[in-house]
Design a protein around this motif. Structure first.
Motif, mmCIF file in Angstrom:
data_model
loop_
_atom_site.group_PDB
_atom_site.id
_atom_site.type_symbol
_atom_site.label_atom_id
_atom_site.label_comp_id
_atom_site.label_asym_id
_atom_site.label_seq_id
_atom_site.Cartn_x
_atom_site.Cartn_y
_atom_site.Cartn_z
ATOM 1 N N ALA A 27 0.834 -1.207 0.000
ATOM 2 C CA ALA A 27 0.000 0.000 0.000
ATOM 3 C C ALA A 27 0.868 1.255 0.000
ATOM 4 O O ALA A 27 0.562 2.234 -0.693
ATOM 5 C CB ALA A 27 -0.936 -0.008 1.200
ATOM 6 N N VAL A 28 1.961 1.227 0.749
ATOM 7 C CA VAL A 28 2.871 2.376 0.782
ATOM 8 C C VAL A 28 3.521 2.581 -0.583
ATOM 9 O O VAL A 28 3.641 3.712 -1.065
ATOM 10 C CB VAL A 28 3.941 2.190 1.889
ATOM 11 C CG1 VAL A 28 5.057 3.208 1.766
ATOM 12 C CG2 VAL A 28 3.297 2.259 3.254
ATOM 13 N N VAL A 29 3.920 1.493 -1.226
ATOM 14 C CA VAL A 29 4.540 1.599 -2.554
ATOM 15 C C VAL A 29 3.550 2.171 -3.567
ATOM 16 O O VAL A 29 3.893 3.064 -4.353
ATOM 17 C CB VAL A 29 5.078 0.221 -3.011
ATOM 18 C CG1 VAL A 29 5.456 0.234 -4.481
ATOM 19 C CG2 VAL A 29 6.257 -0.191 -2.162
ATOM 20 N N VAL A 30 2.315 1.693 -3.533
ATOM 21 C CA VAL A 30 1.301 2.194 -4.471
ATOM 22 C C VAL A 30 1.029 3.672 -4.229
ATOM 23 O O VAL A 30 0.941 4.469 -5.172
ATOM 24 C CB VAL A 30 0.007 1.356 -4.364
ATOM 25 C CG1 VAL A 30 -1.150 2.013 -5.093
ATOM 26 C CG2 VAL A 30 0.246 -0.041 -4.908
ATOM 27 N N ALA A 31 0.914 4.073 -2.962
ATOM 28 C CA ALA A 31 0.673 5.484 -2.649
ATOM 29 C C ALA A 31 1.842 6.360 -3.090
ATOM 30 O O ALA A 31 1.648 7.469 -3.602
ATOM 31 C CB ALA A 31 0.420 5.653 -1.158
ATOM 32 N N THR A 32 3.055 5.864 -2.923
ATOM 33 C CA THR A 32 4.233 6.616 -3.344
ATOM 34 C C THR A 32 4.267 6.782 -4.862
ATOM 35 O O THR A 32 4.552 7.866 -5.371
ATOM 36 C CB THR A 32 5.514 5.917 -2.862
ATOM 37 O OG1 THR A 32 5.460 5.794 -1.439
ATOM 38 C CG2 THR A 32 6.751 6.691 -3.258
#
Length: 84
Positions: free
Chosen positions: A13-18
């Motif tokens: 989720a953090v990678v997608v948001a970034t």
């Protein structure tokens, strides 16, 4: 095992948001550079900008270290103790 799956899901989720916020973030660097170069007090402003970059870097490093530490701590949790 569920904890590791949760950590992996959170990491994804953090990678997608970034990745979703990547392009607008790239536009900010040239704007800051241009405003400093156009200023008559460019040297003193550059010091302030460098300090601001360091201040903004601290939470990112702490988040990365926390995720890495959690993964390292729970890396063997799902494995069986029996050989075989």
């Amino acid at each position: 095992m569920n904890r590791i799956k949760g950590l992996v899901t959170m990491g994804l989720a953090v990678v997608v948001a970034t990745l979703a916020a990547w392009e607008p973030a790239l536009a900010q660097c040239p704007m800051c550079k241009q405003s400093i170069e156009a200023s008559t007090e460019g040297a003193s402003m550059a010091g302030g900008i460098n300090l601001a970059v360091l201040v903004l870097l601290i939470p990112a490093v702490l988040i990365f270290a926390g995720i890495f530490g959690a993964v390292y701590k729970y890396r063997d949790e799902g494995k069986d103790d029996q050989p075989g």
